[in-house]
Design a protein around this motif. Structure first.
Motif, PDB file in Angstrom:
ATOM      1  N   SER A   1       0.819  -1.220   0.000  1.00 14.20           N
ATOM      2  CA  SER A   1       0.000   0.000   0.000  1.00 14.20           C
ATOM      3  C   SER A   1       0.850   1.265   0.000  1.00 14.20           C
ATOM      4  O   SER A   1       0.556   2.221  -0.716  1.00 14.20           O
ATOM      5  N   ARG A   2       1.903   1.299   0.765  1.00 11.11           N
ATOM      6  CA  ARG A   2       2.710   2.512   0.915  1.00 11.11           C
ATOM      7  C   ARG A   2       3.638   2.754  -0.276  1.00 11.11           C
ATOM      8  O   ARG A   2       3.874   3.891  -0.673  1.00 11.11           O
TER       9      ARG A   2
ATOM     10  N   GLN B   1       1.671   0.688  -4.650  1.00 11.60           N
ATOM     11  CA  GLN B   1       0.577   1.476  -5.194  1.00 11.60           C
ATOM     12  C   GLN B   1       1.003   2.919  -5.420  1.00 11.60           C
ATOM     13  O   GLN B   1       0.688   3.528  -6.440  1.00 11.60           O
ATOM     14  N   ARG B   2       1.749   3.467  -4.487  1.00  9.92           N
ATOM     15  CA  ARG B   2       2.175   4.862  -4.589  1.00  9.92           C
ATOM     16  C   ARG B   2       3.119   5.087  -5.773  1.00  9.92           C
ATOM     17  O   ARG B   2       2.996   6.080  -6.487  1.00  9.92           O
ATOM     18  N   HIS B   3       4.048   4.161  -6.023  1.00  7.64           N
ATOM     19  CA  HIS B   3       4.958   4.320  -7.168  1.00  7.64           C
ATOM     20  C   HIS B   3       4.180   4.340  -8.480  1.00  7.64           C
ATOM     21  O   HIS B   3       4.485   5.132  -9.379  1.00  7.64           O
TER      22      HIS B   3
ATOM     23  N   GLU C   1       1.100   5.329  -8.934  1.00  5.95           N
ATOM     24  CA  GLU C   1       0.421   6.627  -9.005  1.00  5.95           C
ATOM     25  C   GLU C   1       1.402   7.739  -9.364  1.00  5.95           C
ATOM     26  O   GLU C   1       1.108   8.594 -10.214  1.00  5.95           O
ATOM     27  N   GLN C   2       2.552   7.742  -8.707  1.00  4.40           N
ATOM     28  CA  GLN C   2       3.542   8.791  -8.949  1.00  4.40           C
ATOM     29  C   GLN C   2       3.983   8.810 -10.412  1.00  4.40           C
ATOM     30  O   GLN C   2       3.993   9.864 -11.053  1.00  4.40           O
TER      31      GLN C   2
ATOM     32  N   ASP D   1      10.864   8.055  -1.919  1.00  2.00           N
ATOM     33  CA  ASP D   1       9.983   6.923  -1.623  1.00  2.00           C
ATOM     34  C   ASP D   1      10.606   5.615  -2.092  1.00  2.00           C
ATOM     35  O   ASP D   1      10.538   4.596  -1.395  1.00  2.00           O
TER      36      ASP D   1
ATOM     37  N   HIS E   1      11.539   2.476   0.139  1.00  2.00           N
ATOM     38  CA  HIS E   1      10.970   1.180  -0.249  1.00  2.00           C
ATOM     39  C   HIS E   1      12.077   0.115  -0.289  1.00  2.00           C
ATOM     40  O   HIS E   1      11.941  -0.961   0.310  1.00  2.00           O
TER      41      HIS E   1
END
Length: 166
Positions: free
Chosen positions: A28-29, A32-34, A36-37, A147, A151
């Protein structure tokens, strides 16, 4: 909070967590964030390159570098999501050793990608007269790189280290 402090905080928080909780956090952190980014950064880089291609400090090739990063990272995360993480959650720690080595090698490649992004963006420093899009692009890339480093640290130094000690 600085990247270094975020990594220390992550270690304190996740070193004693269950594999399931740690993996859920990673998915989730980071995963998914990568996604989106990069889905936001690629069109922004294309826009900046298109509008400012006549300037000497235009980050030519940045959009392609981000597209390659997205492809490589997507493949990497898919291997973790479909192979490595289920293996760890099933308790197959010995079987996970080889996939972990592959992931760590790919993490080294991701760190090299960060250096390429830094090089293309003058270490994420837009020119003094840069437009808002250009500034937002470099700020977004800096956040993505931070991030990604967090990660990699969470996987290599917390999750994988714990699995390899089983």
């Amino acid at each position: 909070m600085s990247l270094e402090n975020r990594m220390k905080s992550a270690e304190e928080k996740w070193k004693d967590a269950s594999y399931s909780d740690t993996i859920s956090h990673i998915l989730s952190r980071f995963h998914q964030r990568h996604r989106e980014q990069l889905e936001e950064l690629i069109p922004l880089a294309e826009k900046v390159e298109e509008r400012h291609s006549n300037l000497t400090d235009c980050p030519k090739g940045l959009a392609n570098a981000l597209k390659n990063t997205y492809a490589d990272l997507s493949s990497h995360m898919m291997k973790e999501e479909q192979i490595l993480f289920p293996m760890i959650q099933a308790g197959n720690y010995m079987m996970a050793r080889m996939p972990i080595q592959v992931m760590e090698f790919e993490h080294d490649e991701h760190n090299a990608t960060i250096e390429v992004l830094r090089s293309l963006t003058n270490n994420m420093t837009p020119p003094p007269d840069a437009c808002c899009s250009w500034r937002n692009l470099y700020q977004g890339i800096q956040e993505f790189c931070d991030d990604l480093q967090e990660h990699i640290y969470t996987e290599n130094d917390i999750l994988f280290k714990k699995v390899l000690s089983e």
